[in-house]
Motif scaffolding. Structure first.
Motif, PDB file in Angstrom:
ATOM      1  N   LEU A 179       6.767  -7.964  10.143  1.00 38.97           N
ATOM      2  CA  LEU A 179       5.623  -7.713   9.277  1.00 38.97           C
ATOM      3  C   LEU A 179       6.067  -7.135   7.940  1.00 38.97           C
ATOM      4  N   LEU A 180       6.997  -6.195   7.980  1.00 41.61           N
ATOM      5  CA  LEU A 180       7.499  -5.591   6.750  1.00 41.61           C
ATOM      6  C   LEU A 180       8.196  -6.627   5.876  1.00 41.61           C
ATOM      7  N   ILE A 181       8.967  -7.504   6.477  1.00 40.45           N
ATOM      8  CA  ILE A 181       9.655  -8.553   5.725  1.00 40.45           C
ATOM      9  C   ILE A 181       8.653  -9.497   5.081  1.00 40.45           C
ATOM     10  N   VAL A 182       7.655  -9.931   5.846  1.00 40.61           N
ATOM     11  CA  VAL A 182       6.658 -10.876   5.319  1.00 40.61           C
ATOM     12  C   VAL A 182       5.885 -10.255   4.157  1.00 40.61           C
ATOM     13  N   VAL A 183       5.419  -9.030   4.334  1.00 44.17           N
ATOM     14  CA  VAL A 183       4.646  -8.378   3.272  1.00 44.17           C
ATOM     15  C   VAL A 183       5.530  -8.103   2.060  1.00 44.17           C
ATOM     16  N   SER A 184       6.788  -7.748   2.276  1.00 35.59           N
ATOM     17  CA  SER A 184       7.706  -7.507   1.161  1.00 35.59           C
ATOM     18  C   SER A 184       7.966  -8.792   0.370  1.00 35.59           C
ATOM     19  N   VAL A 185       8.167  -9.904   1.076  1.00 40.95           N
ATOM     20  CA  VAL A 185       8.390 -11.184   0.398  1.00 40.95           C
ATOM     21  C   VAL A 185       7.136 -11.602  -0.365  1.00 40.95           C
ATOM     22  N   CYS A 186       5.971 -11.407   0.239  1.00 43.93           N
ATOM     23  CA  CYS A 186       4.716 -11.729  -0.453  1.00 43.93           C
ATOM     24  C   CYS A 186       4.553 -10.880  -1.713  1.00 43.93           C
ATOM     25  N   CYS A 236       0.520  -5.933  -2.558  1.00 49.50           N
ATOM     26  CA  CYS A 236       1.044  -4.627  -2.967  1.00 49.50           C
ATOM     27  C   CYS A 236       0.269  -3.493  -2.288  1.00 49.50           C
ATOM     28  N   ILE A 237      -1.040  -3.612  -2.250  1.00 45.27           N
ATOM     29  CA  ILE A 237      -1.862  -2.604  -1.570  1.00 45.27           C
ATOM     30  C   ILE A 237      -1.537  -2.571  -0.075  1.00 45.27           C
ATOM     31  N   THR A 238      -1.324  -3.746   0.515  1.00 45.59           N
ATOM     32  CA  THR A 238      -0.959  -3.823   1.930  1.00 45.59           C
ATOM     33  C   THR A 238       0.381  -3.145   2.180  1.00 45.59           C
ATOM     34  N   LEU A 239       1.360  -3.393   1.318  1.00 45.40           N
ATOM     35  CA  LEU A 239       2.677  -2.779   1.471  1.00 45.40           C
ATOM     36  C   LEU A 239       2.583  -1.256   1.357  1.00 45.40           C
ATOM     37  N   ILE A 240       1.833  -0.781   0.393  1.00 49.31           N
ATOM     38  CA  ILE A 240       1.656   0.666   0.236  1.00 49.31           C
ATOM     39  C   ILE A 240       0.954   1.246   1.467  1.00 49.31           C
ATOM     40  N   GLY A 241      -0.068   0.542   1.949  1.00 46.65           N
ATOM     41  CA  GLY A 241      -0.777   0.990   3.153  1.00 46.65           C
ATOM     42  C   GLY A 241       0.128   1.048   4.373  1.00 46.65           C
ATOM     43  N   LEU A 242       1.018   0.057   4.513  1.00 46.98           N
ATOM     44  CA  LEU A 242       1.958   0.057   5.640  1.00 46.98           C
ATOM     45  C   LEU A 242       2.897   1.260   5.577  1.00 46.98           C
ATOM     46  N   PHE A 243       3.342   1.604   4.386  1.00 43.46           N
ATOM     47  CA  PHE A 243       4.211   2.777   4.268  1.00 43.46           C
ATOM     48  C   PHE A 243       3.464   4.063   4.551  1.00 43.46           C
ATOM     49  N   PHE A 244       2.202   4.141   4.117  1.00 42.81           N
ATOM     50  CA  PHE A 244       1.406   5.325   4.452  1.00 42.81           C
ATOM     51  C   PHE A 244       1.136   5.408   5.952  1.00 42.81           C
ATOM     52  N   ALA A 245       1.073   4.246   6.617  1.00 40.68           N
ATOM     53  CA  ALA A 245       0.850   4.210   8.066  1.00 40.68           C
ATOM     54  C   ALA A 245       2.135   4.511   8.851  1.00 40.68           C
ATOM     55  N   GLY A 246       3.270   4.608   8.170  1.00 36.94           N
ATOM     56  CA  GLY A 246       4.510   4.977   8.831  1.00 36.94           C
ATOM     57  C   GLY A 246       5.371   3.828   9.289  1.00 36.94           C
ATOM     58  N   ILE A 247       5.262   2.674   8.656  1.00 29.57           N
ATOM     59  CA  ILE A 247       6.075   1.536   9.085  1.00 29.57           C
ATOM     60  C   ILE A 247       7.561   1.814   8.903  1.00 29.57           C
ATOM     61  N   HIS A 248       7.909   2.633   7.914  1.00 34.43           N
ATOM     62  CA  HIS A 248       9.313   2.948   7.691  1.00 34.43           C
ATOM     63  C   HIS A 248       9.913   3.710   8.867  1.00 34.43           C
ATOM     64  N   LYS A 249       9.098   4.417   9.631  1.00 34.59           N
ATOM     65  CA  LYS A 249       9.582   5.103  10.829  1.00 34.59           C
ATOM     66  C   LYS A 249       9.608   4.154  12.024  1.00 34.59           C
ATOM     67  N   ARG A 250       8.652   3.244  12.071  1.00 34.29           N
ATOM     68  CA  ARG A 250       8.554   2.341  13.229  1.00 34.29           C
ATOM     69  C   ARG A 250       9.675   1.317  13.265  1.00 34.29           C
ATOM     70  N   VAL A 251      10.169   0.898  12.101  1.00 38.87           N
ATOM     71  CA  VAL A 251      11.213  -0.123  12.101  1.00 38.87           C
ATOM     72  C   VAL A 251      12.575   0.440  12.493  1.00 38.87           C
ATOM     73  N   VAL A 252      12.725   1.740  12.443  1.00 40.88           N
ATOM     74  CA  VAL A 252      14.004   2.352  12.814  1.00 40.88           C
ATOM     75  C   VAL A 252      13.863   3.305  13.998  1.00 40.88           C
ATOM     76  N   ALA A 253      12.773   3.230  14.727  1.00 42.38           N
ATOM     77  CA  ALA A 253      12.507   4.151  15.835  1.00 42.38           C
ATOM     78  C   ALA A 253      13.633   4.203  16.864  1.00 42.38           C
TER      79      ALA A 253
END
Length: 118
Positions: A31-38, A71-88
């Motif tokens: 999901l992070l890759i797809v949203v980042s590429v978009c 961009c709003i989706t990517l920011i929302g994902l980071f606020f939701a903690g995706i950066h922690k979930r991908v390296v859990a």
């Protein structure tokens, strides 16, 4: 003997827990890759548009909804903690490694097995 059984049980439980996290971690990474590429694609289109320089910032964002939404989706994902979930799994393994170091033991990220250091 009881200590060895406890270590084996801990090892099995830790391995089970890490392996259970892997599918979810893979989905979050995808999901992070797809949203980042978009977002990157939308940003490129936004930047090469000659109208972007001629209109106000908010008007240019309004003219490029794909970039704005991604961009709003990517920011929302980071606020939701995706950066922690991908390296859990790595975080859990690192914390276990820190605790096990006190007992002169270690664990591996890939196979999660306990090794006594000499």
């Amino acid at each position: 003997v009881n200590e060895i059984n406890n270590l084996k049980a801990f090892e099995r439980r830790l391995t089970e827990y890490i392996h259970c996290l892997q599918p979810a971690t893979g989905r979050w990474r995808m999901l992070l890759i797809v949203v980042s590429v978009c977002t990157a694609t939308g940003a490129w289109n936004w930047l090469i548009d000659p109208e972007t320089q001629k209109v106000s910032f908010f008007t240019s964002l309004w003219n490029h909804p794909f970039f704005t939404i991604s961009c709003i989706t990517l920011i929302g994902l980071f606020f939701a903690g995706i950066h922690k979930r991908v390296v859990a799994p790595s975080i859990i393994a690192a914390r276990c490694r820190t605790v096990l170091a006190e007992y002169n033991m270690s664990c591996d990220d890939v196979s999660i097995f306990l090794v006594r250091r000499l």
